[in-house]
Scaffold this active site. Sequence first.
Site, PDB file in Angstrom:
ATOM      1  N   ASP A 113       0.817  -1.211   0.000  1.00 32.35           N
ATOM      2  CA  ASP A 113       0.000   0.000   0.000  1.00 32.35           C
ATOM      3  C   ASP A 113       0.851   1.262   0.000  1.00 32.35           C
ATOM      4  O   ASP A 113       0.611   2.191  -0.750  1.00 32.35           O
ATOM      5  CB  ASP A 113      -0.980   0.005   1.201  1.00 32.35           C
ATOM      6  N   ASP A 116       7.020   3.827   3.307  1.00 34.85           N
ATOM      7  CA  ASP A 116       7.302   4.843   4.327  1.00 34.85           C
ATOM      8  C   ASP A 116       8.795   4.781   4.662  1.00 34.85           C
ATOM      9  O   ASP A 116       9.608   5.379   3.961  1.00 34.85           O
ATOM     10  CB  ASP A 116       6.391   4.587   5.530  1.00 34.85           C
ATOM     11  N   VAL A 166      -1.937   8.442   6.819  1.00 34.62           N
ATOM     12  CA  VAL A 166      -3.143   8.385   5.985  1.00 34.62           C
ATOM     13  C   VAL A 166      -3.883   7.063   6.163  1.00 34.62           C
ATOM     14  O   VAL A 166      -3.282   6.043   6.526  1.00 34.62           O
ATOM     15  CB  VAL A 166      -2.805   8.592   4.490  1.00 34.62           C
ATOM     16  N   ASP A 172      -5.221   1.360   7.261  1.00 33.65           N
ATOM     17  CA  ASP A 172      -6.004   1.417   8.495  1.00 33.65           C
ATOM     18  C   ASP A 172      -5.345   2.254   9.575  1.00 33.65           C
ATOM     19  O   ASP A 172      -4.155   2.571   9.522  1.00 33.65           O
ATOM     20  CB  ASP A 172      -6.172   0.013   9.070  1.00 33.65           C
ATOM     21  N   ARG A 178     -10.297   1.058   6.572  1.00 34.66           N
ATOM     22  CA  ARG A 178      -9.814   0.444   5.333  1.00 34.66           C
ATOM     23  C   ARG A 178     -10.841   0.566   4.212  1.00 34.66           C
ATOM     24  O   ARG A 178     -10.504   0.549   3.036  1.00 34.66           O
ATOM     25  CB  ARG A 178      -9.529  -1.050   5.541  1.00 34.66           C
TER      26      ARG A 178
HETATM   27  P1  5GP Z   1       7.688   0.950   6.072  1.00 36.96           P
HETATM   28  O1  5GP Z   1       8.190  -0.437   6.372  1.00 36.96           O
HETATM   29  O2  5GP Z   1       7.977   1.426   4.669  1.00 36.96           O
HETATM   30  O3  5GP Z   1       8.079   1.945   7.130  1.00 36.96           O
HETATM   31  O4  5GP Z   1       6.151   0.917   6.279  1.00 36.96           O
HETATM   32  C1  5GP Z   1       5.324   0.351   5.402  1.00 36.96           C
HETATM   33  C2  5GP Z   1       4.092  -0.126   6.115  1.00 36.96           C
HETATM   34  O5  5GP Z   1       3.735   0.718   7.210  1.00 36.96           O
HETATM   35  C3  5GP Z   1       2.967  -0.065   5.142  1.00 36.96           C
HETATM   36  O6  5GP Z   1       2.797  -1.315   4.525  1.00 36.96           O
HETATM   37  C4  5GP Z   1       1.795   0.313   6.013  1.00 36.96           C
HETATM   38  O7  5GP Z   1       1.193  -0.851   6.478  1.00 36.96           O
HETATM   39  C5  5GP Z   1       2.383   1.068   7.171  1.00 36.96           C
HETATM   40  N1  5GP Z   1       2.275   2.546   6.991  1.00 36.96           N
HETATM   41  C6  5GP Z   1       3.257   3.414   6.700  1.00 36.96           C
HETATM   42  N2  5GP Z   1       2.793   4.677   6.596  1.00 36.96           N
HETATM   43  C7  5GP Z   1       1.471   4.589   6.834  1.00 36.96           C
HETATM   44  C8  5GP Z   1       0.407   5.558   6.849  1.00 36.96           C
HETATM   45  O8  5GP Z   1       0.549   6.767   6.632  1.00 36.96           O
HETATM   46  N3  5GP Z   1      -0.836   5.066   7.119  1.00 36.96           N
HETATM   47  C9  5GP Z   1      -1.072   3.748   7.366  1.00 36.96           C
HETATM   48  N4  5GP Z   1      -2.332   3.398   7.613  1.00 36.96           N
HETATM   49  N5  5GP Z   1      -0.112   2.815   7.350  1.00 36.96           N
HETATM   50  C10 5GP Z   1       1.153   3.228   7.085  1.00 36.96           C
HETATM   51 MG    MG Z   2       1.510  -2.764   5.257  1.00 38.85          MG
END
Ligand code: 5GP
Ligand code: MG
Length: 188
Positions: A113, A116, A166, A172, A178
């Site tokens: 999705d 980050d 977001v 979520d 969702r």
């Molecule tokens: P990363 O491993 O890149 O830090 O994070 C990715 C995961 O963190 C995504 O798959 C998602 O599940 C969650 N995530 C990161 N940013 C957001 C956000 O702004 N909103 C939500 N709902 N989930 C996020």
């Molecule tokens: Mg995720």
Amino acid sequence: MALQRDFSSILIERDRVAQRVHEIGHQITNDFRRAGVNIDDPQSPDSRVVIIAVMTGAMVFVADLIREMPVKLHIELVAVSSYPGTSVESKGVKMKTALPSDLAGTHVLLIDDILDSGQTLHALQGLISQQKPASLRTCVLLRKPGKAKIDVKPEYVGFDIPDEFVVGYGLDYDGLYRNFPGIAVLRV
Ligand code: 5GP
Ligand code: MG
């Protein structure tokens, strides 16, 4: 919609999401064709296309995206948790299900999705690569530019968004929101 009372703004309306998903679906399909993946003949040894969708956040995106791809493909789901419960900060990656073990020689499209910190996709890309797929490409609906601590460059990105938490379209907060059809910023 009652959900909207909990949002401070709608970042991306559902029609814009749909339009972009349509575009990405066609781009991916064309790229498979250009790369010589025989997507119309899944019996051919180097034609197996496998989508690996990161649950649960990518659920809505993947459901819409695959219907924009007239390609013979297999779908595998992996569950990873990185934001347990009500946390909005990444606390590291935990695999909750095993990856499929038969990815050697296949064309893998990894879909999440949002990108980050990059931890989730970096970890999954590493594990998938170990199996020596014929190709591995990554697709995310959303990306927060500048946030990634780890170098992860997805081939397909729906939207670059500001660094805000977001929800909606599969994303979520504590399991909720969702089902909101656009992308919204939660009111804090
Ligand atoms: P990363 O491993 O890149 O830090 O994070 C990715 C995961 O963190 C995504 O798959 C998602 O599940 C969650 N995530 C990161 N940013 C957001 C956000 O702004 N909103 C939500 N709902 N989930 C996020
Ligand atoms: Mg995720």
